[in-house]
Design an enzyme around this catalytic site. Structure first.
Site, PDB file in Angstrom:
ATOM      1  N   HIS A  88       2.056   2.129  -3.453  1.00 17.65           N
ATOM      2  CA  HIS A  88       1.029   2.547  -4.448  1.00 17.65           C
ATOM      3  C   HIS A  88       1.060   4.074  -4.037  1.00 17.65           C
ATOM      4  O   HIS A  88       0.839   5.017  -4.970  1.00 17.65           O
ATOM      5  CB  HIS A  88      -0.323   1.976  -4.010  1.00 17.65           C
TER       6      HIS A  88
ATOM      7  N   THR B 279       0.837  -1.076  -0.059  1.00 11.60           N
ATOM      8  CA  THR B 279       0.114  -0.208  -0.089  1.00 11.60           C
ATOM      9  C   THR B 279       0.921   1.267  -0.049  1.00 11.60           C
ATOM     10  O   THR B 279       0.569   2.229  -0.740  1.00 11.60           O
ATOM     11  CB  THR B 279      -1.051  -0.034   1.179  1.00 11.60           C
TER      12      THR B 279
END
Length: 411
Positions: free
Chosen positions: A107, A104
């Protein structure tokens, strides 16, 4: 009375006071070793026969801390300073000792379409951490300064139907630290006590900080019992590798791992896979059929999110088998629901996060017992300010988990 102000930090008060004493010729009447907190300012004193008072000032009051911040929209992140966090009602102030980089975080670092639609800079990144409790905010109980702790990455409301019926991992108001609200990539972190769990002191911080992603694997693997079962793990990224280690720890008997990266397959073998299959070189369906005498595996853990792997998971599972889907595909996936699911009688579990907090306690017991060893998956330990190097390793696929040492207490 003379007052001698001396600027120092809490960790060096004794040394500073001793230095001041050595420079004076006054006999010491009393030396108050107790440290009293006035706000966040510790105060101690040494009283001399002449009436002189040494008063250490400012001490551990810290106004700004180093942090990794998503400061503006766009690729990258900034090594900068942010105001010292303060523990509010029901919160803890934690000194962060070690953090780990998550997919994450990558990202957010790359600023893909998902991040651009959700993250509102500036925000301190990160949600995988280990540290030590320094202070308790108002009305906070259950912890004391000095507790070694880690925390859940999902900040849940505690009030919705899901939260109140044991399904807080799918809370309808979930916020993710480092995405929707400030995260742990700083020297200090103010975090709700409800999100924090104590760590076994036998587990080093550079392992304790891996518990959030490890919990994903524990949840996916242990939705149903695994002892004596054959298991196929599709995708050997960090969570897939964790899943292999968990399967081995709880007694799975025939563990088959697949990936397109030989580097990751080598790690898979190290942490307990019985068979590793490179999807670029092997017909996985035929190989699994051979390894299971034509039956298929009892359990499939789909950890990659690749559409072809999701479709393949249905074929690899034996009739009446179980599938845990954890990998997140970028778009929709075509499935033959009748032939591959209904007529095979498959049980399919969608897995998100960790069950709160059953998964955490199971995971901590496995780690503390020594049955679960994830050390080989922690392939890189870097200084805190070398996060760019860590993200580059992740981009290249040449790492397991990357840990950043934030403090001198990281190990």
């Amino acid at each position: 009375m003379w007052i001698v102000p001396v600027r120092c930090r809490l960790t060096s008060i004794q040394e500073t006071v001793n230095t001041a004493i050595a420079g004076m010729n006054f006999p010491v009447i009393s030396r108050e070793v107790e440290v009293n907190l006035v706000g966040t300012v510790p105060i101690c004193m040494v009283v001399f026969a002449s009436g002189c008072l040494i008063l250490p000032l400012v001490t551990d009051r810290i106004d700004f801390v180093n942090a990794i911040v998503k400061n503006t929209p766009g690729a990258g992140a900034l090594w900068t300073t942010r105001p010292m966090p303060v523990a509010g009602v029901g919160e803890l102030l934690v000194r962060i000792d070690a953090v780990s980089l998550c997919g994450t975080d990558l990202h957010v670092y790359n600023w893909d379409a998902w991040s651009a639609g959700r993250v509102k800079p500036p925000v301190t990144m990160g949600h995988e951490w280990a540290g030590e409790v320094l202070e308790l905010g108002p009305n906070t109980t259950g912890f004391v300064p000095g507790d070694r702790v880690s925390g859940e990455s999902h900040k849940i409301c505690g009030h919705c139907r899901q939260c109140r019926t044991g399904d807080g991992h799918v809370c309808t108001s979930t916020q993710i630290f480092g995405v929707d609200t400030d995260g742990c990539f700083g020297q200090y972190f103010a975090v709700p006590a409800a999100s924090v769990l104590k760590n076994d002191p036998r587990i080093p911080n550079t392992i304790s900080c891996l518990q959030d992603p490890l919990g994903n694997a524990v949840h996916a693997a242990l939705v149903e019992p695994l002892a004596g079962k054959s298991v196929a793990i599709l995708g050997c990224g960090p969570i897939g590798l964790f899943a292999i280690a968990v399967c081995r720890a709880v007694g799975a008997t025939n563990i088959i791992a697949t990936d397109a990266s030989q580097y990751r397959l080598d790690l898979a073998k190290t942490v307990g896979a019985d068979h590793v299959l490179n999807v670029r070189e092997t017909d996985v369906d035929d190989a699994v059929a051979t390894l299971t005498h034509g039956m298929g595996v009892d359990v499939v853990l789909e950890m990659s999110g690749a559409p072809k792997a999701i479709q393949q998971s249905l074929r690899l599972a034996k009739p009446g088998g179980r599938i845990s889907l954890m990998g997140i595909p970028a778009g929709s996936v075509d499935l033959n629901v009748a032939e591959d699911i209904i007529f095979k009688g498959l049980r399919i579990h969608g897995v998100v996060g960790r069950r709160l907090y059953d998964t955490w306690f199971t995971m901590q017991d496995l780690l503390a017992s020594g049955r679960l060893d994830v050390t080989p998956i922690r392939t890189h330990i870097l200084p805190f300010d070398q996060f760019d190097t860590g993200f580059a390793l992740m981009q290249a696929g040449t790492c397991g988990k990357v840990v950043l040492k934030v403090s001198e207490h990281a190990d």
